[in-house]
Enzyme design. Structure first.
Site, PDB file in Angstrom:
ATOM      1  N   LYS A   1     119.297 -36.370 -21.913  1.00 11.66           N
ATOM      2  CA  LYS A   1     118.230 -36.298 -20.635  1.00 11.66           C
ATOM      3  C   LYS A   1     116.990 -36.466 -20.881  1.00 11.66           C
ATOM      4  O   LYS A   1     116.022 -37.340 -20.473  1.00 11.66           O
ATOM      5  CB  LYS A   1     118.517 -34.667 -19.924  1.00 11.66           C
ATOM      6  CG  LYS A   1     119.722 -34.442 -19.360  1.00 11.66           C
ATOM      7  CD  LYS A   1     119.795 -33.129 -18.882  1.00 11.66           C
ATOM      8  CE  LYS A   1     120.186 -31.923 -20.036  1.00 11.66           C
ATOM      9  NZ  LYS A   1     121.264 -32.026 -20.758  1.00 11.66           N
ATOM     10  N   ILE A   2     116.234 -35.855 -22.219  1.00 14.33           N
ATOM     11  CA  ILE A   2     115.257 -36.125 -22.565  1.00 14.33           C
ATOM     12  C   ILE A   2     114.766 -37.468 -23.286  1.00 14.33           C
ATOM     13  O   ILE A   2     113.790 -38.312 -22.766  1.00 14.33           O
ATOM     14  CB  ILE A   2     114.643 -34.826 -23.310  1.00 14.33           C
ATOM     15  CG1 ILE A   2     114.515 -33.505 -22.821  1.00 14.33           C
ATOM     16  CG2 ILE A   2     112.958 -35.341 -23.941  1.00 14.33           C
ATOM     17  CD1 ILE A   2     114.438 -32.429 -23.605  1.00 14.33           C
TER      18      ILE A   2
ATOM     19  N   PHE B 235     107.764 -28.020 -23.110  1.00 14.43           N
ATOM     20  CA  PHE B 235     108.269 -27.664 -21.941  1.00 14.43           C
ATOM     21  C   PHE B 235     107.191 -27.028 -20.804  1.00 14.43           C
ATOM     22  O   PHE B 235     107.495 -26.760 -19.664  1.00 14.43           O
ATOM     23  CB  PHE B 235     109.502 -26.434 -22.246  1.00 14.43           C
ATOM     24  CG  PHE B 235     108.846 -25.253 -22.365  1.00 14.43           C
ATOM     25  CD1 PHE B 235     108.242 -24.971 -23.763  1.00 14.43           C
ATOM     26  CD2 PHE B 235     108.451 -24.129 -21.477  1.00 14.43           C
ATOM     27  CE1 PHE B 235     107.597 -23.599 -24.098  1.00 14.43           C
ATOM     28  CE2 PHE B 235     107.878 -23.097 -21.565  1.00 14.43           C
ATOM     29  CZ  PHE B 235     107.273 -22.693 -23.140  1.00 14.43           C
TER      30      PHE B 235
ATOM     31  N   ARG C  95     114.120 -30.124 -32.397  1.00 16.34           N
ATOM     32  CA  ARG C  95     114.117 -28.924 -32.875  1.00 16.34           C
ATOM     33  C   ARG C  95     113.692 -29.379 -34.272  1.00 16.34           C
ATOM     34  O   ARG C  95     113.899 -30.073 -34.998  1.00 16.34           O
ATOM     35  CB  ARG C  95     115.640 -28.394 -33.050  1.00 16.34           C
ATOM     36  CG  ARG C  95     116.026 -27.468 -31.996  1.00 16.34           C
ATOM     37  CD  ARG C  95     115.448 -26.281 -31.512  1.00 16.34           C
ATOM     38  NE  ARG C  95     115.763 -25.582 -30.346  1.00 16.34           N
ATOM     39  CZ  ARG C  95     115.162 -25.632 -28.863  1.00 16.34           C
ATOM     40  NH1 ARG C  95     114.138 -26.727 -29.169  1.00 16.34           N
ATOM     41  NH2 ARG C  95     115.460 -24.980 -28.032  1.00 16.34           N
TER      42      ARG C  95
ATOM     43  N   ASP D  63     106.236 -31.235 -32.124  1.00 20.39           N
ATOM     44  CA  ASP D  63     105.833 -29.967 -31.305  1.00 20.39           C
ATOM     45  C   ASP D  63     106.962 -28.882 -31.463  1.00 20.39           C
ATOM     46  O   ASP D  63     106.972 -27.770 -30.922  1.00 20.39           O
ATOM     47  CB  ASP D  63     106.472 -30.308 -29.961  1.00 20.39           C
ATOM     48  CG  ASP D  63     106.081 -29.387 -28.679  1.00 20.39           C
ATOM     49  OD1 ASP D  63     104.951 -28.717 -28.905  1.00 20.39           O
ATOM     50  OD2 ASP D  63     107.142 -28.915 -27.992  1.00 20.39           O
TER      51      ASP D  63
ATOM     52  N   THR E 242     110.211 -33.576 -30.793  1.00 19.99           N
ATOM     53  CA  THR E 242     110.092 -32.639 -29.668  1.00 19.99           C
ATOM     54  C   THR E 242     111.273 -32.027 -29.726  1.00 19.99           C
ATOM     55  O   THR E 242     111.525 -31.379 -28.621  1.00 19.99           O
ATOM     56  CB  THR E 242     109.493 -33.345 -28.495  1.00 19.99           C
ATOM     57  OG1 THR E 242     110.526 -34.245 -28.249  1.00 19.99           O
ATOM     58  CG2 THR E 242     108.102 -33.612 -28.485  1.00 19.99           C
TER      59      THR E 242
ATOM     60  N   GLU F 192     108.875 -21.903 -37.073  1.00 20.54           N
ATOM     61  CA  GLU F 192     107.989 -21.728 -35.886  1.00 20.54           C
ATOM     62  C   GLU F 192     108.403 -20.268 -35.541  1.00 20.54           C
ATOM     63  O   GLU F 192     107.427 -19.832 -34.800  1.00 20.54           O
ATOM     64  CB  GLU F 192     108.288 -22.964 -34.719  1.00 20.54           C
ATOM     65  CG  GLU F 192     109.584 -22.781 -34.005  1.00 20.54           C
ATOM     66  CD  GLU F 192     109.842 -23.831 -32.923  1.00 20.54           C
ATOM     67  OE1 GLU F 192     109.595 -24.784 -33.056  1.00 20.54           O
ATOM     68  OE2 GLU F 192     109.876 -23.181 -31.979  1.00 20.54           O
TER      69      GLU F 192
ATOM     70  N   HIS G 271     105.193 -25.949 -29.860  1.00 19.45           N
ATOM     71  CA  HIS G 271     106.452 -25.883 -28.844  1.00 19.45           C
ATOM     72  C   HIS G 271     105.900 -25.819 -27.475  1.00 19.45           C
ATOM     73  O   HIS G 271     106.281 -24.737 -26.671  1.00 19.45           O
ATOM     74  CB  HIS G 271     107.432 -24.639 -29.343  1.00 19.45           C
ATOM     75  CG  HIS G 271     108.931 -25.078 -28.872  1.00 19.45           C
ATOM     76  ND1 HIS G 271     109.954 -24.706 -29.596  1.00 19.45           N
ATOM     77  CD2 HIS G 271     109.377 -25.562 -27.764  1.00 19.45           C
ATOM     78  CE1 HIS G 271     110.923 -25.270 -28.966  1.00 19.45           C
ATOM     79  NE2 HIS G 271     110.605 -25.589 -27.914  1.00 19.45           N
TER      80      HIS G 271
HETATM   81  P1  NAI Z   1     120.951 -33.575 -24.316  1.00 15.60           P
HETATM   82  O1  NAI Z   1     122.066 -32.751 -24.674  1.00 15.60           O
HETATM   83  O2  NAI Z   1     120.742 -33.930 -22.902  1.00 15.60           O
HETATM   84  O3  NAI Z   1     120.848 -34.828 -25.159  1.00 15.60           O
HETATM   85  C1  NAI Z   1     120.951 -34.787 -26.821  1.00 15.60           C
HETATM   86  C2  NAI Z   1     121.408 -36.065 -27.206  1.00 15.60           C
HETATM   87  O4  NAI Z   1     121.713 -36.057 -28.468  1.00 15.60           O
HETATM   88  C3  NAI Z   1     122.864 -36.308 -26.480  1.00 15.60           C
HETATM   89  O5  NAI Z   1     122.712 -37.415 -25.823  1.00 15.60           O
HETATM   90  C4  NAI Z   1     123.718 -36.382 -27.669  1.00 15.60           C
HETATM   91  O6  NAI Z   1     125.018 -37.219 -27.726  1.00 15.60           O
HETATM   92  C5  NAI Z   1     122.860 -36.619 -28.857  1.00 15.60           C
HETATM   93  N1  NAI Z   1     123.281 -36.250 -30.046  1.00 15.60           N
HETATM   94  C6  NAI Z   1     123.811 -35.013 -30.407  1.00 15.60           C
HETATM   95  N2  NAI Z   1     123.994 -34.963 -31.870  1.00 15.60           N
HETATM   96  C7  NAI Z   1     123.850 -36.087 -32.347  1.00 15.60           C
HETATM   97  C8  NAI Z   1     123.996 -36.671 -33.602  1.00 15.60           C
HETATM   98  N3  NAI Z   1     124.634 -35.969 -34.681  1.00 15.60           N
HETATM   99  N4  NAI Z   1     123.794 -37.824 -33.758  1.00 15.60           N
HETATM  100  C9  NAI Z   1     123.225 -38.599 -32.778  1.00 15.60           C
HETATM  101  N5  NAI Z   1     122.815 -38.198 -31.547  1.00 15.60           N
HETATM  102  C10 NAI Z   1     123.410 -36.995 -31.244  1.00 15.60           C
HETATM  103  O7  NAI Z   1     119.580 -32.616 -24.624  1.00 15.60           O
HETATM  104  P2  NAI Z   1     118.279 -32.759 -24.008  1.00 15.60           P
HETATM  105  O8  NAI Z   1     117.958 -32.114 -22.681  1.00 15.60           O
HETATM  106  O9  NAI Z   1     117.833 -34.155 -23.931  1.00 15.60           O
HETATM  107  O10 NAI Z   1     117.424 -32.055 -25.184  1.00 15.60           O
HETATM  108  C11 NAI Z   1     117.624 -32.290 -26.384  1.00 15.60           C
HETATM  109  C12 NAI Z   1     116.613 -31.162 -27.249  1.00 15.60           C
HETATM  110  O11 NAI Z   1     115.453 -31.211 -27.105  1.00 15.60           O
HETATM  111  C13 NAI Z   1     117.227 -29.994 -27.053  1.00 15.60           C
HETATM  112  O12 NAI Z   1     118.563 -29.643 -27.660  1.00 15.60           O
HETATM  113  C14 NAI Z   1     116.237 -28.964 -27.521  1.00 15.60           C
HETATM  114  O13 NAI Z   1     116.507 -28.784 -28.698  1.00 15.60           O
HETATM  115  C15 NAI Z   1     115.065 -29.921 -27.292  1.00 15.60           C
HETATM  116  N6  NAI Z   1     114.078 -29.281 -26.225  1.00 15.60           N
HETATM  117  C16 NAI Z   1     112.776 -29.114 -26.704  1.00 15.60           C
HETATM  118  C17 NAI Z   1     111.675 -28.356 -25.733  1.00 15.60           C
HETATM  119  C18 NAI Z   1     110.301 -28.624 -26.036  1.00 15.60           C
HETATM  120  O14 NAI Z   1     109.624 -27.735 -25.334  1.00 15.60           O
HETATM  121  N7  NAI Z   1     109.730 -29.173 -27.391  1.00 15.60           N
HETATM  122  C19 NAI Z   1     112.405 -28.198 -24.487  1.00 15.60           C
HETATM  123  C20 NAI Z   1     113.693 -28.553 -24.105  1.00 15.60           C
HETATM  124  C21 NAI Z   1     114.580 -28.883 -25.159  1.00 15.60           C
END
Ligand code: NAI
Length: 337
Positions: free
Chosen positions: A154-155, A298, A234, A258, A232, A263, A295
């Site tokens: 999504k992001i 969001f 983990r 971020d 951004t 952290e 962080h």
């Molecule tokens: P999402 O689940 O929609 O997308 C994650 C993507 O990573 C998926 O397309 C998945 O196929 C891919 N993926 C997973 N394991 C993989 C690997 N080993 N190799 C290659 N691709 C892989 O998650 P979304 O919503 O995009 O969020 C991503 C991350 O952003 C979250 O898990 C969270 O840790 C982090 N986050 C950070 C925030 C912040 O404030 N900095 C706020 C919200 C989320």
């Protein structure tokens, strides 16, 4: 439902109270984190509500169970700080806010890139002390640069769309490529190829056994010399000690993060009156080509509002026996650290 809400700051409480119409749920706010030292505070509650900084490991889950907690509800998308398998073993449900505003985080990743590149943070401080020199402030055009997106969920997808608007050439790596991005002309490559080609790499991955320390001395050495790395996702997706070595040699040209491995002991708190014991983040901060934010990806009105709304809905769904749309299943979570 009686809920102990941990790690809450004033800015979140207003939003949670707004959606907790008519005081339907009995929310008690704790500023401190939930962990093994504070878990005793959960006695007498039905549920706990936590953030990324709370440490809900196996021992904490056991104590939660002893206190008859039935639900662990995360006010975040990531759930790597909760031992979901241990919770399932104790019949405690885990819920989260899977998507609230991917734009907020994607836009923040772009802010990190623009700041590191055009050095607006340094110019701002200079001008305030009447230093109008341009020395060491030169940046580069984003237009025409190759940007590698690692993780196009999504992001990552929103980020790819924004950065394409700058005239960048976007390449991507994901175990599940997105057809939507492919249709827009984004080219998927191998991870190694992306590292070799990209001028800027932006990480949008969750933390899993496969992504932990994905960026280490070996993979950092495969990046284009002088490239920019943005995270951004983990913190532990990057091995921080290795990134420091890469910055020292100039192999890595810029780092914008971020999120940070350690952290939970730092972020969201004002430690300006303390002696910070984390030598790694102190070393990182000494580089003039490193930008760290606490962080806050969001942290927009829209995202915080949506988090609060879904959090309250999660409590209601659980309490009224509705299907748990936002449940984190133990099976899926076993793939996540
Ligand atoms: P999402 O689940 O929609 O997308 C994650 C993507 O990573 C998926 O397309 C998945 O196929 C891919 N993926 C997973 N394991 C993989 C690997 N080993 N190799 C290659 N691709 C892989 O998650 P979304 O919503 O995009 O969020 C991503 C991350 O952003 C979250 O898990 C969270 O840790 C982090 N986050 C950070 C925030 C912040 O404030 N900095 C706020 C919200 C989320």
């Amino acid at each position: 439902m009686k809920v102990a809400v941990f790690s809450t700051k004033y800015y979140e409480r207003d939003y949670l109270d707004k959606f907790n119409t008519d005081g339907k749920h009995n929310l008690t706010y704790f500023e401190g984190q939930l962990n093994i030292e504070t878990v005793h505070l959960t006695a007498g509650f039905d549920a706990v509500c936590v953030l990324v900084s709370d440490k809900v490991d196996r021992k904490t889950v056991e104590k939660l169970s002893a206190n008859r907690i039935q639900l662990i509800d995360l006010r975040s998308a990531g759930f790597d700080n909760v031992d979901v398998a241990a919770a399932a073993g104790k019949n405690i449900k885990v819920m989260r806010v899977p998507a609230y505003s991917p734009q907020a985080i994607a836009e923040h990743a772009v802010a990190l890139i623009l700041t590191l590149n055009r050095k607006t943070h340094k110019a701002y401080n200079r001008v305030r002390v009447n230093n109008f020199s341009l020395q060491n402030l030169m940046g580069f055009n984003l237009s025409g640069k190759k940007v590698g997106v690692v993780g196009t969920g999504k992001i990552g997808r929103v980020f790819a769309n924004i950065i394409r608007g700058f005239g960048c050439d976007v390449i991507a790596y994901d175990i599940k490529p997105s057809d939507i991005l492919k249709d827009k002309g984004v080219v998927y490559t191998s991870f190694d190829e992306l590292l070799k080609e990209a001028d800027i790499v932006s990480i949008h991955l969750p933390l899993t056994p496969d992504t932990r320390h994905l960026f280490n001395s070996i993979t950092l050495a495969k990046m284009k010399r002088g490239a920019m790395l943005i995270n951004t996702g983990r913190g532990a997706v990057i091995k921080t000690s290795h990134v420091i070595e890469s910055l020292k040699t100039g192999q890595l040209g810029y780092l914008g993060i971020d999120v940070y491995e350690g952290e939970e002991n730092l972020f969201f708190e004002d430690l300006s009156g303390s002696i910070v014991q984390d030598d790694i983040i102190e070393r990182l901060m000494s580089f003039n080509n490193v930008l760290i934010t606490p962080h806050l990806g969001f942290f927009t009105h829209e995202a915080v509002e949506q988090i609060a709304k879904v959090t309250i809905k999660n409590f209601t769904d659980f309490e009224t026996g509705l299907p748990l749309e936002n449940e984190v299943k133990a099976q899926k979570a076993s793939l996540i650290l």
